[in-house]
Write a protein that holds these residues in place. Structure first.
Motif, PDB file in Angstrom:
ATOM      1  N   TYR A   1     124.299  61.567  17.350  1.00  0.00           N
ATOM      2  CA  TYR A   1     123.952  60.590  16.140  1.00  0.00           C
ATOM      3  C   TYR A   1     124.870  59.618  16.198  1.00  0.00           C
TER       4      TYR A   1
ATOM      5  N   ALA B   1     114.772  59.387  19.054  1.00  0.00           N
ATOM      6  CA  ALA B   1     115.500  58.179  18.916  1.00  0.00           C
ATOM      7  C   ALA B   1     116.547  58.019  19.975  1.00  0.00           C
ATOM      8  N   TYR B   2     117.078  58.963  20.481  1.00  0.00           N
ATOM      9  CA  TYR B   2     118.000  58.844  21.405  1.00  0.00           C
ATOM     10  C   TYR B   2     117.586  58.348  22.739  1.00  0.00           C
TER      11      TYR B   2
ATOM     12  N   LYS C   1     116.916  54.772  22.450  1.00  0.00           N
ATOM     13  CA  LYS C   1     118.086  53.729  22.454  1.00  0.00           C
ATOM     14  C   LYS C   1     118.504  53.825  23.830  1.00  0.00           C
TER      15      LYS C   1
ATOM     16  N   PHE D   1     124.408  51.922  17.968  1.00  0.00           N
ATOM     17  CA  PHE D   1     123.988  51.448  18.970  1.00  0.00           C
ATOM     18  C   PHE D   1     124.234  49.890  19.197  1.00  0.00           C
TER      19      PHE D   1
ATOM     20  N   ILE E   1     123.401  56.859  18.459  1.00  0.00           N
ATOM     21  CA  ILE E   1     122.106  56.189  17.697  1.00  0.00           C
ATOM     22  C   ILE E   1     122.411  55.425  16.664  1.00  0.00           C
ATOM     23  N   ASN E   2     123.193  55.884  15.401  1.00  0.00           N
ATOM     24  CA  ASN E   2     123.748  54.963  14.480  1.00  0.00           C
ATOM     25  C   ASN E   2     124.431  53.903  14.674  1.00  0.00           C
TER      26      ASN E   2
END
Length: 497
Positions: free
Chosen positions: A467, A200-201, A204, A473, A470-471
């Motif tokens: 984290y 996920a990182y 992004k 972004f 990601i959250n």
């Protein structure tokens, strides 16, 4: 052992300077600011009354004092009255601390990150002779360190002069590592605990590269260097690393890019497939960082590789055509000796990397080396290690080209990049000298915007932890509007567009 000290600043705003100077002599103490002298505890007082400066310290029950009246006619060219008295306070306190401890730090009262930048600015204004004299007499810097600052300032000048008004560098943060070194306080996560975040990182990160490239194109900024660092970028799989480098290639004009660096970092994270990705993307410079070739020291600091792995990684990189390689070493590592460090230095020299960067161990608060109260080497031993570096590397045609210092470093010493002629790391100089904008992407990344026609600098911060990155972004993309606003202000006035 001194664990804490109370600090009292009276009638002045010199708290930052006095606290940092205390840390030069006592790097791991807790400094507590108070308004009054405590009854029984160790303390440091710095007071200003008109033109009179007074300093006082109590160490283990022994009180020492010094006071002086200064004439502001003695201010250096361009120095404000406040800066003059701050410097004089530091000089007086430095003398008191030196006499009380028996230790004279080689950088004198300089506590800043960029001594070579200061030297360079003074040389441009006053000329080399007067700048040297100011370092020696007014800042109490040793002759050895003054010479080093001059050498670095001279090496950087032709590099900084290449930086045009709309040039910039790109920094890409990959804040993951195979394991956490005991001295590390960076915002990086060990691969074991954070592996699930990497896909996920990476996704992004590629999106942020797309947005950042769009901004650079719209502002007609010209990319001069790329640096993919961390952390350890090579904790990514080859396909993940390929995705990141593909995003750089797709969204940025690399036609004027003079240097493209990727930190391979840990030798145990390097393989042929990842090096092939780096070669194919146009990477011109990599780092393979042993820190030490002493396997027992490597175990002590929590690195899961051996000296032999570094030799193997270096041989593999050379066989694949990499002809500009940096190796990082650290002076002052726990259990390392002068003899062991000397062997590490000689082994690095024998490999003939184009750059050798020698860091001084810094005792960061959140590093396990500090939190678990592990034994560390002495500042004097570390200073001897650096003296060995400064003797041997010039003998092998390495010259110092960039330098910076970290807080809480052993002996208040420095980190220096050494390079063979023509292999100076451009990004390192651009970052340290703050001569152009650094557009940064990823977790913990800080974009540093420099005014094209002046020295004004603004910063745009990303969220630190993966984290959070990601959250949050969408918020990160919103913050990038500040880049437009900065350049519109400095290039186009208040013009809208």
């Amino acid at each position: 052992m001194l664990k804490s000290m109370y600090l009292i600043n009276k009638n002045n705003t010199f708290h930052y300077e006095t606290e940092n100077l205390l840390r030069v002599f006592f790097p791991d103490i807790k400094v507590v600011s108070v308004d009054e002298i405590p009854a029984f505890e160790d303390y440091c007082l710095a007071a200003l009354s008109g033109s009179r400066v007074e300093v006082e310290i109590r160490l283990s029950g022994v009180i020492s004092r010094a006071a002086e009246v200064y004439n502001t006619d003695d201010k250096a060219d361009g120095e404000s009255e406040e800066s003059f008295f701050e410097r004089k306070t530091a000089l007086l306190l430095f003398g008191l601390l030196s006499r009380s401890t028996g230790y004279t730090p080689p950088w004198g009262i300089l506590t800043g990150v960029r001594p070579a930048k200061l030297m360079g600015n003074l040389m441009k204004t006053w000329g080399e002779e007067k700048a040297r004299d100011y370092f020696l007499r007014e800042l109490l810097v040793s002759r050895e360190k003054t010479d080093l600052a001059v050498s670095v300032a001279k090496a950087q000048l032709p590099i900084t002069e290449k930086s045009a008004e709309k040039s910039f560098s790109l920094y890409v943060s990959v804040p993951f590592c195979p394991s956490r070194c005991s001295y590390c306080s960076f915002i990086s996560h060990s691969n074991e605990s954070a592996k699930k975040l990497i896909p996920a990182y990476t996704e992004k990160l590629c999106r942020e590269l797309e947005k950042t490239g769009e901004i650079a194109r719209e502002l007609s900024l010209e990319l001069e260097s790329v640096y993919i660092g961390g952390g350890t970028p090579t904790v990514l799989t080859a396909p993940q690393l390929q995705a990141v480098t593909d995003a750089v290639k797709a969204h940025f004009d690399l036609s004027h890019c003079a240097e493209y660096t990727i930190e391979a970092g840990r030798p145990d994270s390097i393989d042929e497939s990842k090096l092939a990705v780096m070669k194919d993307c146009g990477c011109t410079r990599i780092s393979i960082n042993p820190q030490t070739f002493n396997d027992s020291v490597l175990r002590e600091i929590g690195r899961n590789h051996t000296g032999q792995m570094t030799l193997d990684a270096m041989a593999l990189a050379r066989s694949m055509g990499f002809d500009n390689i940096n190796m990082d070493l650290i002076a002052g590592l726990p259990t390392d000796t002068l003899e062991s460090f000397g062997k590490t230095l000689e082994r690095a020299i024998a490999l003939s990397p184009e750059n050798i960067t020698v860091h001084t161990l810094a005792l960061k608060r959140s590093a396990t080396l500090v939190t678990e109260k592990k034994n560390t080497n002495s500042p004097e031993l570390t200073r001897n290690m650096l003296a060995l570096v400064q003797t041997r590397l010039p003998q092998e045609n390495y010259l110092p080209y960039y330098m910076y210092r970290q807080s809480r470093s052993l002996g208040n010493l420095e980190n220096v990049g050494w390079a063979k002629k023509g292999f100076e790391g451009l990004y390192n100089v651009y970052m340290m000298e703050e001569c152009h904008t650094i557009l940064s992407v990823g977790g913990g990344a800080v974009t540093k915007l420099r005014a094209p026609h002046g020295s004004e600098i603004e910063r745009v911060y990303n969220y630190k932890y993966p984290y959070e990155y990601i959250n949050g972004f969408d918020e990160i993309l919103q913050r990038k509007k500040a880049v437009y606003e900065f350049y519109r202000k400095h290039l186009f006035g208040n013009q809208k567009g």
